[in-house]
Scaffold this motif. Structure first.
Motif, PDB file in Angstrom:
ATOM      1  N   ASP A  38       0.832  -1.201   0.000  1.00 50.39           N
ATOM      2  CA  ASP A  38       0.000   0.000   0.000  1.00 50.39           C
ATOM      3  C   ASP A  38       0.869   1.254   0.000  1.00 50.39           C
ATOM      4  OD1 ASP A  38      -2.298  -1.482  -0.001  1.00 50.39           O
ATOM      5  OD2 ASP A  38      -2.539  -1.445   2.180  1.00 50.39           O
ATOM      6  N   TYR A  39       0.494   2.209  -0.851  1.00 45.44           N
ATOM      7  CA  TYR A  39       1.183   3.498  -0.921  1.00 45.44           C
ATOM      8  C   TYR A  39       1.069   4.198   0.434  1.00 45.44           C
ATOM      9  CZ  TYR A  39       2.386   8.167  -2.696  1.00 45.44           C
ATOM     10  OH  TYR A  39       2.968   9.381  -2.925  1.00 45.44           O
ATOM     11  N   GLY A  40       2.211   4.629   0.972  1.00 45.45           N
ATOM     12  CA  GLY A  40       2.202   5.308   2.263  1.00 45.45           C
ATOM     13  C   GLY A  40       2.216   4.375   3.451  1.00 45.45           C
ATOM     14  N   SER A  41       2.321   3.074   3.206  1.00 51.47           N
ATOM     15  CA  SER A  41       2.289   2.114   4.310  1.00 51.47           C
ATOM     16  C   SER A  41       3.663   1.966   4.961  1.00 51.47           C
ATOM     17  CB  SER A  41       1.800   0.752   3.810  1.00 51.47           C
ATOM     18  OG  SER A  41       2.691   0.244   2.835  1.00 51.47           O
ATOM     19  N   LYS A  42       3.702   1.350   6.129  1.00 49.69           N
ATOM     20  CA  LYS A  42       4.938   1.058   6.846  1.00 49.69           C
ATOM     21  C   LYS A  42       5.144  -0.448   6.815  1.00 49.69           C
ATOM     22  CE  LYS A  42       7.349   1.946  11.204  1.00 49.69           C
ATOM     23  NZ  LYS A  42       7.235   2.579  12.548  1.00 49.69           N
ATOM     24  N   ILE A  43       6.195  -0.888   6.131  1.00 55.45           N
ATOM     25  CA  ILE A  43       6.431  -2.316   5.914  1.00 55.45           C
ATOM     26  C   ILE A  43       7.543  -2.800   6.856  1.00 55.45           C
ATOM     27  CG2 ILE A  43       7.049  -4.088   4.229  1.00 55.45           C
ATOM     28  CD1 ILE A  43       4.431  -2.634   3.620  1.00 55.45           C
ATOM     29  N   PRO A  44       7.242  -3.700   7.767  1.00 53.88           N
ATOM     30  CA  PRO A  44       8.285  -4.223   8.660  1.00 53.88           C
ATOM     31  C   PRO A  44       9.319  -5.032   7.866  1.00 53.88           C
ATOM     32  CG  PRO A  44       6.080  -4.751   9.469  1.00 53.88           C
ATOM     33  CD  PRO A  44       5.935  -4.281   8.060  1.00 53.88           C
ATOM     34  N   ILE A  45      10.577  -4.942   8.274  1.00 53.31           N
ATOM     35  CA  ILE A  45      11.640  -5.737   7.662  1.00 53.31           C
ATOM     36  C   ILE A  45      12.266  -6.650   8.715  1.00 53.31           C
ATOM     37  CG2 ILE A  45      12.102  -3.963   5.944  1.00 53.31           C
ATOM     38  CD1 ILE A  45      14.645  -3.257   7.535  1.00 53.31           C
ATOM     39  N   ARG A  46      12.913  -7.716   8.219  1.00 53.04           N
ATOM     40  CA  ARG A  46      13.538  -8.677   9.118  1.00 53.04           C
ATOM     41  C   ARG A  46      14.928  -8.206   9.516  1.00 53.04           C
ATOM     42  NH1 ARG A  46      12.750 -14.331   6.656  1.00 53.04           N
ATOM     43  NH2 ARG A  46      14.887 -14.124   5.924  1.00 53.04           N
ATOM     44  N   HIS A  47      15.696  -7.713   8.537  1.00 50.98           N
ATOM     45  CA  HIS A  47      17.007  -7.135   8.815  1.00 50.98           C
ATOM     46  C   HIS A  47      17.512  -6.417   7.568  1.00 50.98           C
ATOM     47  CE1 HIS A  47      19.233 -10.133   6.434  1.00 50.98           C
ATOM     48  NE2 HIS A  47      18.410 -11.022   6.932  1.00 50.98           N
ATOM     49  N   SER A  48      18.607  -5.695   7.724  1.00 52.00           N
ATOM     50  CA  SER A  48      19.234  -5.031   6.587  1.00 52.00           C
ATOM     51  C   SER A  48      20.745  -5.141   6.721  1.00 52.00           C
ATOM     52  CB  SER A  48      18.814  -3.554   6.512  1.00 52.00           C
ATOM     53  OG  SER A  48      19.316  -2.843   7.629  1.00 52.00           O
ATOM     54  N   SER A  49      21.433  -4.978   5.594  1.00 50.97           N
ATOM     55  CA  SER A  49      22.891  -5.035   5.592  1.00 50.97           C
ATOM     56  C   SER A  49      23.404  -4.236   4.404  1.00 50.97           C
ATOM     57  CB  SER A  49      23.393  -6.477   5.515  1.00 50.97           C
ATOM     58  OG  SER A  49      22.934  -7.096   4.320  1.00 50.97           O
ATOM     59  N   GLN A  50      24.681  -3.928   4.424  1.00 50.15           N
ATOM     60  CA  GLN A  50      25.281  -3.152   3.352  1.00 50.15           C
ATOM     61  C   GLN A  50      26.556  -3.824   2.881  1.00 50.15           C
ATOM     62  OE1 GLN A  50      26.748   0.976   4.164  1.00 50.15           O
ATOM     63  NE2 GLN A  50      25.132   1.592   2.744  1.00 50.15           N
ATOM     64  N   ASN A  51      26.751  -3.881   1.552  1.00 52.27           N
ATOM     65  CA  ASN A  51      27.962  -4.513   1.044  1.00 52.27           C
ATOM     66  C   ASN A  51      28.329  -3.969  -0.335  1.00 52.27           C
ATOM     67  OD1 ASN A  51      25.636  -6.920   0.608  1.00 52.27           O
ATOM     68  ND2 ASN A  51      26.805  -6.392  -1.211  1.00 52.27           N
ATOM     69  N   LEU A  52      29.524  -4.328  -0.758  1.00 52.55           N
ATOM     70  CA  LEU A  52      30.013  -3.978  -2.088  1.00 52.55           C
ATOM     71  C   LEU A  52      29.244  -4.768  -3.146  1.00 52.55           C
ATOM     72  CD1 LEU A  52      32.295  -2.716  -3.923  1.00 52.55           C
ATOM     73  CD2 LEU A  52      33.557  -4.841  -3.498  1.00 52.55           C
ATOM     74  N   GLY A  53      28.913  -4.105  -4.240  1.00 52.59           N
ATOM     75  CA  GLY A  53      28.245  -4.775  -5.352  1.00 52.59           C
ATOM     76  C   GLY A  53      28.675  -4.143  -6.667  1.00 52.59           C
ATOM     77  N   GLY A  54      27.888  -4.396  -7.697  1.00 50.19           N
ATOM     78  CA  GLY A  54      28.232  -3.940  -9.043  1.00 50.19           C
ATOM     79  C   GLY A  54      28.873  -5.072  -9.816  1.00 50.19           C
ATOM     80  N   ASN A  55      28.535  -5.170 -11.104  1.00 46.79           N
ATOM     81  CA  ASN A  55      28.999  -6.304 -11.917  1.00 46.79           C
ATOM     82  C   ASN A  55      30.509  -6.454 -11.909  1.00 46.79           C
ATOM     83  OD1 ASN A  55      26.509  -5.124 -14.103  1.00 46.79           O
ATOM     84  ND2 ASN A  55      26.271  -6.944 -12.867  1.00 46.79           N
ATOM     85  N   ALA A  56      31.226  -5.362 -12.197  1.00 42.75           N
ATOM     86  CA  ALA A  56      32.685  -5.448 -12.303  1.00 42.75           C
ATOM     87  C   ALA A  56      33.315  -5.799 -10.963  1.00 42.75           C
ATOM     88  CB  ALA A  56      33.255  -4.134 -12.824  1.00 42.75           C
ATOM     89  N   ALA A  57      32.820  -5.184  -9.895  1.00 37.97           N
ATOM     90  CA  ALA A  57      33.359  -5.475  -8.566  1.00 37.97           C
ATOM     91  C   ALA A  57      33.104  -6.929  -8.189  1.00 37.97           C
ATOM     92  CB  ALA A  57      32.735  -4.534  -7.539  1.00 37.97           C
ATOM     93  N   ASN A  58      31.881  -7.397  -8.390  1.00 35.01           N
ATOM     94  CA  ASN A  58      31.558  -8.782  -8.039  1.00 35.01           C
ATOM     95  C   ASN A  58      32.382  -9.784  -8.840  1.00 35.01           C
ATOM     96  OD1 ASN A  58      29.657  -7.951  -6.172  1.00 35.01           O
ATOM     97  ND2 ASN A  58      27.915  -8.218  -7.551  1.00 35.01           N
ATOM     98  N   VAL A  59      32.541  -9.524 -10.140  1.00 33.09           N
ATOM     99  CA  VAL A  59      33.305 -10.450 -10.981  1.00 33.09           C
ATOM    100  C   VAL A  59      34.785 -10.429 -10.605  1.00 33.09           C
ATOM    101  CG1 VAL A  59      34.089 -10.910 -13.345  1.00 33.09           C
ATOM    102  CG2 VAL A  59      31.672 -10.468 -12.889  1.00 33.09           C
TER     103      VAL A  59
END
Length: 328
Positions: A38-59
């Protein structure tokens, strides 16, 4: 001398895991499946994390894990994300000497919404100033993939570099910017590719044809070979991957593993396939390495902790020895 020069933007990914049982989210079939809340709703999340990505970096990280001496050429912003990208690449053993900093732009980043077995990516990118390095890198392979707007000069420098270094082999995976803004550049770079790695959607975009029209994956691959690519690897998620050249065509199914996150799966396939070809394995062996590396990665939340090294990739394949490449 490097074994692999990866050209493409590092990206900082923020992963958000939405609980699969969350009643506030729904998957609605509507052509392609839609993730809806729903637009404007508050969606609970289980967890979050941050990491390096991108095709060239991952490869480059995946190739390094498989024993290749890898470096990456791109531009990051003079910001916290850029510093994180450089730090993370160095942590995995990737040389960062060819990463430049653009104080007028920001490092690419994305928010990855993980829900059930699929992910939806909200991606940010702005125009960058790219620079071809002097002195030039010496490498056996170039892996060319996603760059931001402003890629044109670097693209032309790469073409010139390949002309002057005919023994350097090119692996090409088209990034979204090249498909969106640089279609005029595609014919020449595809014709120069020793190895073209694409998913089904990218293959259809490059050829202007569709699997529905061509009837088989092999027909799509042959269209790409006619455009000049010497070898093509084509992936299609749980349906597995195909690899072919003018003489042979192989298909291999995906392994039946529990999927935690698909982020980085295609890059893991590329790293495994490319490393196998660097070690001069044949097409079907390269296909197996790509499938194995991808299957290992999707069992983890992030794109790097599941990556296989050279010592464990064959034992991993032996766990699924009833599944292997089949000539098509």
């Amino acid at each position: 001398m490097f074994n692999l020069l990866a050209i493409g933007d590092p990206v900082i990914d923020t992963h958000v895991r939405i609980d699969d049982s969350n009643s506030g989210c729904q998957l609605i079939p509507h052509g392609k499946i839609k993730l809806c809340f729903d637009y404007g709703s508050k969606i609970p999340i289980r967890h979050s994390s941050q990491n390096l990505g991108g095709n060239a970096a991952n490869v480059s990280v995946g190739a390094t894990k498989l024993g290749l001496e890898s470096t990456i050429l791109s531009t990051v912003g003079d910001d916290a994300n850029g510093k994180m990208a450089i730090r993370e690449l160095a942590k995995y053993g990737v040389d960062t000497g060819y990463l430049s900093t653009d104080k007028k732009s920001h490092t690419r980043y994305s928010v990855v919404l993980n829900y059930k077995e699929e992910r939806t990516i909200l991606s940010y990118s702005d125009r960058k100033n790219y620079f071809w390095p002097k002195p030039e890198p010496e490498t056996a392979w170039v892996y060319y993939t996603g760059l931001s707007e402003g890629f044109e000069s670097l693209h032309e420098d790469l073409i010139d570099y390949l002309k002057r270094h005919p023994t350097v082999r090119l692996a090409f995976n088209p990034g979204s910017s090249l498909l969106k803004f640089g279609r005029a550049y595609l014919p020449e770079i595809v014709s120069r590719a020793d190895l073209l790695i694409v998913n089904l959607e990218e293959a259809e975009s490059i050829t202007g044809e569709s699997l529905e029209k061509d009837k088989t994956y092999g027909a799509l691959i042959h269209r790409l070979l006619k455009m000049g690519a010497k070898e093509v690897a084509l992936t299609d998620a749980e349906r597995g991957a195909w690899a072919g050249n003018k003489d042979e065509l192989w298909h291999m199914k995906s392994f039946p593993v529990a999927v935690i996150s698909k982020t980085g799966a295609g890059d893991a396939f590329s790293a495994g396939y490319l490393a196998a070809r660097f070690y001069e394995h044949d097409l079907k062996h390269a296909l197996a390495w790509g499938i194995a590396n991808s299957a290992a990665v999707i069992q983890k939340e992030d794109p790097h902790s599941g990556l296989l090294n050279r010592e464990c990739i064959e034992p991993f394949l032996n766990k699924f020895k009833t599944i292997g490449p089949i000539a098509v």
